[in-house]
Design an enzyme around this catalytic site. Structure first.
Site, PDB file in Angstrom:
ATOM      1  CG  PHE A 113      -1.738  -1.233   1.422  1.00  0.00           C
ATOM      2  CD1 PHE A 113      -2.860  -1.510   0.651  1.00  0.00           C
ATOM      3  CD2 PHE A 113      -1.372  -2.150   2.397  1.00  0.00           C
ATOM      4  CE1 PHE A 113      -3.605  -2.671   0.861  1.00  0.00           C
ATOM      5  CE2 PHE A 113      -2.093  -3.304   2.617  1.00  0.00           C
ATOM      6  CZ  PHE A 113      -3.225  -3.568   1.845  1.00  0.00           C
ATOM      7  CG  ASP A 132      -0.774   1.739  -4.222  1.00  0.00           C
ATOM      8  OD1 ASP A 132      -0.558   2.236  -3.105  1.00  0.00           O
ATOM      9  OD2 ASP A 132      -1.866   1.851  -4.814  1.00  0.00           O
ATOM     10  CB  ALA A 192      -2.032  -5.467  -0.788  1.00  0.00           C
ATOM     11  CG  ASP A 225       0.369   3.625   5.593  1.00  0.00           C
ATOM     12  OD1 ASP A 225      -0.535   3.628   6.455  1.00  0.00           O
ATOM     13  OD2 ASP A 225       0.796   4.655   5.043  1.00  0.00           O
ATOM     14  CB  CYS A 247      -5.644   5.360   8.904  1.00  0.00           C
ATOM     15  SG  CYS A 247      -6.274   4.732   7.335  1.00  0.00           S
TER      16      CYS A 247
END
Length: 391
Positions: free
Chosen positions: A225, A246, A274, A294, A334
């Site tokens: 990522f 990515d 991924a 990430d 996140c």
């Protein structure tokens, strides 16, 4: 005109959470704006109010105020003062200047890229204030330019149009930003968020410093990522090679450009899903010394949390299986709907299922210019762990 809350809405404000949902409001004005918020015992605070939004009330000042607009601008001054030294000390820095509710500036995010400011205002009450906002920012910071980038789908939930227009100066197509020894290009009118993910800035720098401190010299890295390749660029001086992965061709094109800017010739680029690629690499028996994960937010809504935890566990389990003994996994989430305790419980489960003995080397979060309010858990969203595989 004032906003009148239900008892539950009153409890939220008294507990110092700035958001009140439409279902917890008894009386609302017909038009967006700045209004007092009240319960049965009087005024509780002042808020940006939008009757068209599910989050109808966003408090920016708790208690009464003779001049609520002046109180709002004081919040802006306080936010800028908090970052002023960092802003002045590095002309090329990428820096978050306001972090919305965490700075008591509802829905207002302002990022600085080499002193070109990008503004995103997601609360309707900011619209008539944008001219004065631009003037105040320019007076306080002497910015090179200020761009209102109001192209986020979030604005549609507020009943607002989407547009991009200058507030001050001439904004270039891109800015060159410094992050430690790394330089990278940010498209100011395009890309994710305001152009880059500044919340991971300190973690990227930390990873590079950690590799240097432990004397990392050689080995293979994998940045999954990768987006603009900023983790990979921090790793590249310490490893023989780093592969960036990515699913976005545009992201990898930006990463290639950043690699060229930094003369990082040991990077390779793979456009792939991924999840599929990690499984393929495990089957092929590939081994790495450092892996970075990430991913984007897997949980956009609270109802997505269990599915998101399963996705996080899958990629972390596969990554752990790819690491040699002594290898490092830098991994993040996140998703604010995934709480920190759940994140670390997921990592423990992934380590157990991968049959790996894993040590936690660092437990971190979002960059310092993305502050958190203890009474607003939504402001604490980024989790970052550095793990070492012992066996």
């Amino acid at each position: 005109m004032k906003v009148v809350l239900t008892p539950r809405g009153v409890r939220r404000v008294l507990a110092r959470h700035p958001w009140v949902w439409q279902s917890d409001v008894l009386e609302l004005p017909e038009e967006p704006g700045i209004y007092p918020v009240a319960g049965r015992r009087g005024v509780l605070g002042w808020a940006m109010v939008n009757p068209r939004s599910l989050i109808s009330v966003r408090v920016f000042h708790f208690g009464d105020a003779d001049d609520p607009l002046a109180a709002l601008w004081r919040n802006l001054d306080s936010a800028l003062d908090f970052r002023r030294v960092a802003y002045r000390s590095n002309e090329q820095a990428g820096l978050r200047l306001t972090f919305a509710e965490a700075d008591l500036l509802p829905g207002l995010v302002i990022d600085s890229y080499a002193r070109h400011l990008v503004v995103q205002a997601h609360a309707a009450a900011w619209e008539p204030l944008l001219g004065e906002l631009g003037e105040r920012l320019q007076a306080a910071l002497a910015a090179n330019s200020i761009l209102a980038r109001h192209d986020s789908p979030l604005r549609e939930k507020e009943g607002l149009e989407r547009y991009v227009r200058p507030l001050a100066g001439a904004t270039p197509a891109a800015a060159l930003v410094g992050e430690g020894r790394v330089r990278y290009r940010v498209e100011l009118g395009a890309g994710q968020k305001t152009g880059a993910f500044l919340d991971q800035r300190d973690n990227r720098l930390f990873l590079g410093e950690f590799l240097a401190a432990r004397g990392q010299r050689g080995g293979r890295g994998l940045d999954v990522f990768s987006y603009q390749g900023l983790f990979a660029l921090q790793m590249s001086p310490h490893l023989d090679s780093v592969e960036l992965v990515d699913s976005s061709a545009a992201a990898l094109a930006a990463a290639r450009e950043n690699a060229a800017l930094n003369r990082a010739e040991n990077l390779t680029f793979t456009e792939a899903n991924a999840f599929d690629l990690l499984r393929q690499k495990e089957r092929a028996g590939e081994q790495y010394d450092v892996v970075v994960l990430d991913p984007p937010a897997f949980a956009a809504r609270k109802s997505d949390r269990q599915r998101a935890l399963a996705a996080y566990k899958e990629v972390n389990l596969r990554a752990l299986k790819l690491l040699r003994p002594g290898g490092l996994l830098a991994t993040a989430s996140c998703s604010h709907h995934v709480h920190e305790a759940e994140f670390y419980e997921m990592l423990a489960g992934a380590a157990a299922d991968a049959h790996r003995l894993v040590r936690l080397r660092a437990r971190r979060g979002q960059a310092w210019d993305h502050p958190m309010l203890l009474t607003v858990p939504e402001t604490h969203y980024l989790k970052f762990a550095l793990l070492e595989v012992l066996s």
